[in-house]
Write a protein that holds these residues in place. Structure first.
Motif, PDB file in Angstrom:
ATOM      1  N   MET A 124      49.870  36.517  37.238  1.00 44.65           N
ATOM      2  CA  MET A 124      48.620  36.634  37.961  1.00 44.65           C
ATOM      3  C   MET A 124      48.726  37.792  38.946  1.00 44.65           C
ATOM      4  O   MET A 124      49.802  38.096  39.437  1.00 44.65           O
ATOM      5  N   THR A 125      47.573  38.366  39.231  1.00 46.24           N
ATOM      6  CA  THR A 125      47.511  39.435  40.227  1.00 46.24           C
ATOM      7  C   THR A 125      46.355  39.182  41.186  1.00 46.24           C
ATOM      8  O   THR A 125      45.230  38.950  40.752  1.00 46.24           O
ATOM      9  N   ILE A 126      46.652  39.214  42.456  1.00 40.93           N
ATOM     10  CA  ILE A 126      45.629  39.153  43.502  1.00 40.93           C
ATOM     11  C   ILE A 126      45.310  40.584  43.899  1.00 40.93           C
ATOM     12  O   ILE A 126      46.215  41.384  44.130  1.00 40.93           O
ATOM     13  N   HIS A 127      44.019  40.891  44.002  1.00 44.56           N
ATOM     14  CA  HIS A 127      43.570  42.205  44.460  1.00 44.56           C
ATOM     15  C   HIS A 127      42.785  42.018  45.756  1.00 44.56           C
ATOM     16  O   HIS A 127      41.831  41.246  45.787  1.00 44.56           O
ATOM     17  N   VAL A 128      43.199  42.689  46.788  1.00 44.26           N
ATOM     18  CA  VAL A 128      42.431  42.741  48.033  1.00 44.26           C
ATOM     19  C   VAL A 128      42.011  44.194  48.185  1.00 44.26           C
ATOM     20  O   VAL A 128      42.853  45.085  48.285  1.00 44.26           O
ATOM     21  N   GLU A 129      40.699  44.411  48.182  1.00 41.40           N
ATOM     22  CA  GLU A 129      40.181  45.772  48.194  1.00 41.40           C
ATOM     23  C   GLU A 129      39.370  46.034  49.461  1.00 41.40           C
ATOM     24  O   GLU A 129      38.516  45.235  49.838  1.00 41.40           O
ATOM     25  N   ASP A 130      39.683  47.132  50.088  1.00 44.92           N
ATOM     26  CA  ASP A 130      38.923  47.628  51.239  1.00 44.92           C
ATOM     27  C   ASP A 130      38.824  46.637  52.393  1.00 44.92           C
ATOM     28  O   ASP A 130      37.765  46.465  52.993  1.00 44.92           O
ATOM     29  N   LEU A 131      39.952  46.012  52.711  1.00 43.67           N
ATOM     30  CA  LEU A 131      40.033  45.159  53.891  1.00 43.67           C
ATOM     31  C   LEU A 131      39.979  46.065  55.115  1.00 43.67           C
ATOM     32  O   LEU A 131      40.897  46.850  55.359  1.00 43.67           O
ATOM     33  N   LYS A 132      38.898  45.959  55.873  1.00 43.63           N
ATOM     34  CA  LYS A 132      38.684  46.883  56.989  1.00 43.63           C
ATOM     35  C   LYS A 132      38.699  46.119  58.315  1.00 43.63           C
ATOM     36  O   LYS A 132      38.044  45.087  58.463  1.00 43.63           O
TER      37      LYS A 132
ATOM     38  N   TYR B 101      52.545  32.541  38.456  1.00 42.27           N
ATOM     39  CA  TYR B 101      51.692  31.366  38.660  1.00 42.27           C
ATOM     40  C   TYR B 101      52.225  30.236  37.794  1.00 42.27           C
ATOM     41  O   TYR B 101      52.144  30.277  36.576  1.00 42.27           O
ATOM     42  N   GLU B 102      52.811  29.278  38.443  1.00 47.65           N
ATOM     43  CA  GLU B 102      53.338  28.107  37.741  1.00 47.65           C
ATOM     44  C   GLU B 102      52.802  26.851  38.412  1.00 47.65           C
ATOM     45  O   GLU B 102      53.547  25.990  38.856  1.00 47.65           O
ATOM     46  N   GLY B 103      51.476  26.761  38.482  1.00 48.29           N
ATOM     47  CA  GLY B 103      50.835  25.619  39.114  1.00 48.29           C
ATOM     48  C   GLY B 103      50.580  25.800  40.597  1.00 48.29           C
ATOM     49  O   GLY B 103      49.744  25.120  41.178  1.00 48.29           O
ATOM     50  N   ASN B 104      51.303  26.712  41.237  1.00 55.42           N
ATOM     51  CA  ASN B 104      51.098  27.013  42.651  1.00 55.42           C
ATOM     52  C   ASN B 104      50.499  28.405  42.784  1.00 55.42           C
ATOM     53  O   ASN B 104      51.009  29.352  42.199  1.00 55.42           O
ATOM     54  N   PHE B 105      49.435  28.495  43.540  1.00 62.11           N
ATOM     55  CA  PHE B 105      48.768  29.781  43.719  1.00 62.11           C
ATOM     56  C   PHE B 105      49.052  30.343  45.104  1.00 62.11           C
ATOM     57  O   PHE B 105      49.488  29.617  46.000  1.00 62.11           O
ATOM     58  N   ILE B 106      48.820  31.635  45.243  1.00 62.60           N
ATOM     59  CA  ILE B 106      48.876  32.290  46.549  1.00 62.60           C
ATOM     60  C   ILE B 106      47.443  32.396  47.050  1.00 62.60           C
ATOM     61  O   ILE B 106      46.587  32.967  46.378  1.00 62.60           O
ATOM     62  N   ASN B 107      47.195  31.845  48.200  1.00 67.42           N
ATOM     63  CA  ASN B 107      45.850  31.844  48.764  1.00 67.42           C
ATOM     64  C   ASN B 107      45.547  33.222  49.360  1.00 67.42           C
ATOM     65  O   ASN B 107      46.193  33.640  50.326  1.00 67.42           O
ATOM     66  N   TYR B 108      44.570  33.916  48.787  1.00 60.61           N
ATOM     67  CA  TYR B 108      44.244  35.262  49.271  1.00 60.61           C
ATOM     68  C   TYR B 108      43.730  35.251  50.695  1.00 60.61           C
ATOM     69  O   TYR B 108      43.868  36.237  51.411  1.00 60.61           O
ATOM     70  N   VAL B 109      43.159  34.150  51.138  1.00 60.06           N
ATOM     71  CA  VAL B 109      42.718  34.052  52.539  1.00 60.06           C
ATOM     72  C   VAL B 109      43.932  34.153  53.467  1.00 60.06           C
ATOM     73  O   VAL B 109      43.892  34.848  54.482  1.00 60.06           O
ATOM     74  N   ASP B 110      45.016  33.483  53.093  1.00 60.63           N
ATOM     75  CA  ASP B 110      46.252  33.555  53.883  1.00 60.63           C
ATOM     76  C   ASP B 110      46.824  34.971  53.873  1.00 60.63           C
ATOM     77  O   ASP B 110      47.287  35.468  54.898  1.00 60.63           O
TER      78      ASP B 110
ATOM     79  N   LYS C   3      58.494  37.136  52.145  1.00 58.02           N
ATOM     80  CA  LYS C   3      59.145  36.020  52.846  1.00 58.02           C
ATOM     81  C   LYS C   3      58.251  34.782  52.796  1.00 58.02           C
ATOM     82  O   LYS C   3      58.732  33.664  52.602  1.00 58.02           O
ATOM     83  N   GLU C   4      56.970  34.990  52.955  1.00 61.90           N
ATOM     84  CA  GLU C   4      56.011  33.883  52.988  1.00 61.90           C
ATOM     85  C   GLU C   4      55.761  33.275  51.604  1.00 61.90           C
ATOM     86  O   GLU C   4      55.574  32.064  51.479  1.00 61.90           O
ATOM     87  N   PHE C   5      55.753  34.123  50.575  1.00 62.13           N
ATOM     88  CA  PHE C   5      55.414  33.679  49.222  1.00 62.13           C
ATOM     89  C   PHE C   5      56.532  34.081  48.252  1.00 62.13           C
ATOM     90  O   PHE C   5      56.596  35.227  47.816  1.00 62.13           O
ATOM     91  N   ASN C   6      57.378  33.143  47.903  1.00 60.27           N
ATOM     92  CA  ASN C   6      58.550  33.475  47.087  1.00 60.27           C
ATOM     93  C   ASN C   6      58.232  33.711  45.611  1.00 60.27           C
ATOM     94  O   ASN C   6      59.109  34.105  44.855  1.00 60.27           O
ATOM     95  N   SER C   7      57.003  33.497  45.189  1.00 58.95           N
ATOM     96  CA  SER C   7      56.629  33.738  43.787  1.00 58.95           C
ATOM     97  C   SER C   7      56.191  35.184  43.532  1.00 58.95           C
ATOM     98  O   SER C   7      55.894  35.546  42.394  1.00 58.95           O
ATOM     99  N   ILE C   8      56.171  36.014  44.570  1.00 61.05           N
ATOM    100  CA  ILE C   8      55.740  37.408  44.412  1.00 61.05           C
ATOM    101  C   ILE C   8      56.758  38.186  43.589  1.00 61.05           C
ATOM    102  O   ILE C   8      57.951  38.145  43.862  1.00 61.05           O
ATOM    103  N   LYS C   9      56.237  38.907  42.582  1.00 64.87           N
ATOM    104  CA  LYS C   9      57.087  39.774  41.754  1.00 64.87           C
ATOM    105  C   LYS C   9      57.031  41.220  42.237  1.00 64.87           C
ATOM    106  O   LYS C   9      58.030  41.912  42.272  1.00 64.87           O
ATOM    107  N   ASN C  10      55.833  41.704  42.575  1.00 65.67           N
ATOM    108  CA  ASN C  10      55.717  43.041  43.147  1.00 65.67           C
ATOM    109  C   ASN C  10      54.415  43.173  43.916  1.00 65.67           C
ATOM    110  O   ASN C  10      53.480  42.395  43.733  1.00 65.67           O
ATOM    111  N   ILE C  11      54.412  44.162  44.796  1.00 63.96           N
ATOM    112  CA  ILE C  11      53.261  44.411  45.670  1.00 63.96           C
ATOM    113  C   ILE C  11      52.979  45.906  45.676  1.00 63.96           C
ATOM    114  O   ILE C  11      53.895  46.719  45.817  1.00 63.96           O
ATOM    115  N   ARG C  12      51.720  46.253  45.535  1.00 63.88           N
ATOM    116  CA  ARG C  12      51.258  47.623  45.761  1.00 63.88           C
ATOM    117  C   ARG C  12      50.411  47.589  47.024  1.00 63.88           C
ATOM    118  O   ARG C  12      49.463  46.816  47.125  1.00 63.88           O
TER     119      ARG C  12
END
Length: 109
Positions: free
Chosen positions: A1-9, A37-46, A76-85
């Motif tokens: 899974m990939t979360i996209h946060v765009e233009d957070l101002k 994603y193995e049943g647990n998601f990363i909350n984009y609000v967080d 550190k907060e989300f151990n399921s992260i594989k990579n971040i741009r």
């Protein structure tokens, strides 16, 4: 899974110039988080709140330092992260362009 946060101002202290150290300026953050994603998601609000809080509290001198610290905090907060741009833009620092710095981080887990 990939979360996209765009233009957070939002506004924060970011930069090395005298006026950047005293007056908050607009910044725009874009990020993509690829995670297992193995049943647990990363909350984009967080994710959004972590980025905003860290940048506002830390008042970084360099965009590069902000990128590094955001990456470290998120993995550190989300151990399921594989990579971040990550990309941070300062849209109003120069009158004739926007300036940005970006990086891609691979998780060491």
């Amino acid at each position: 899974m990939t979360i996209h946060v765009e233009d957070l101002k939002f506004q924060c202290i970011l930069g090395i110039l005298d006026f950047e150290r005293t007056t908050p300026q607009d910044v725009i953050v874009n990020l993509d988080i690829e995670y297992e994603y193995e049943g647990n998601f990363i909350n984009y609000v967080d994710v959004v709140q972590i980025v905003k809080d860290l940048m506002k509290e830390s008042e970084f001198l360099l965009i590069e330092d902000a990128l590094e610290n955001i990456n470290l905090k998120l993995i550190k907060e989300f151990n399921s992260i594989k990579n971040i741009r990550l990309k941070i833009t300062k849209p109003s620092i120069l009158k004739d362009c926007k300036v940005s710095v970006s990086n891609h981080y691979e998780s060491q887990s």
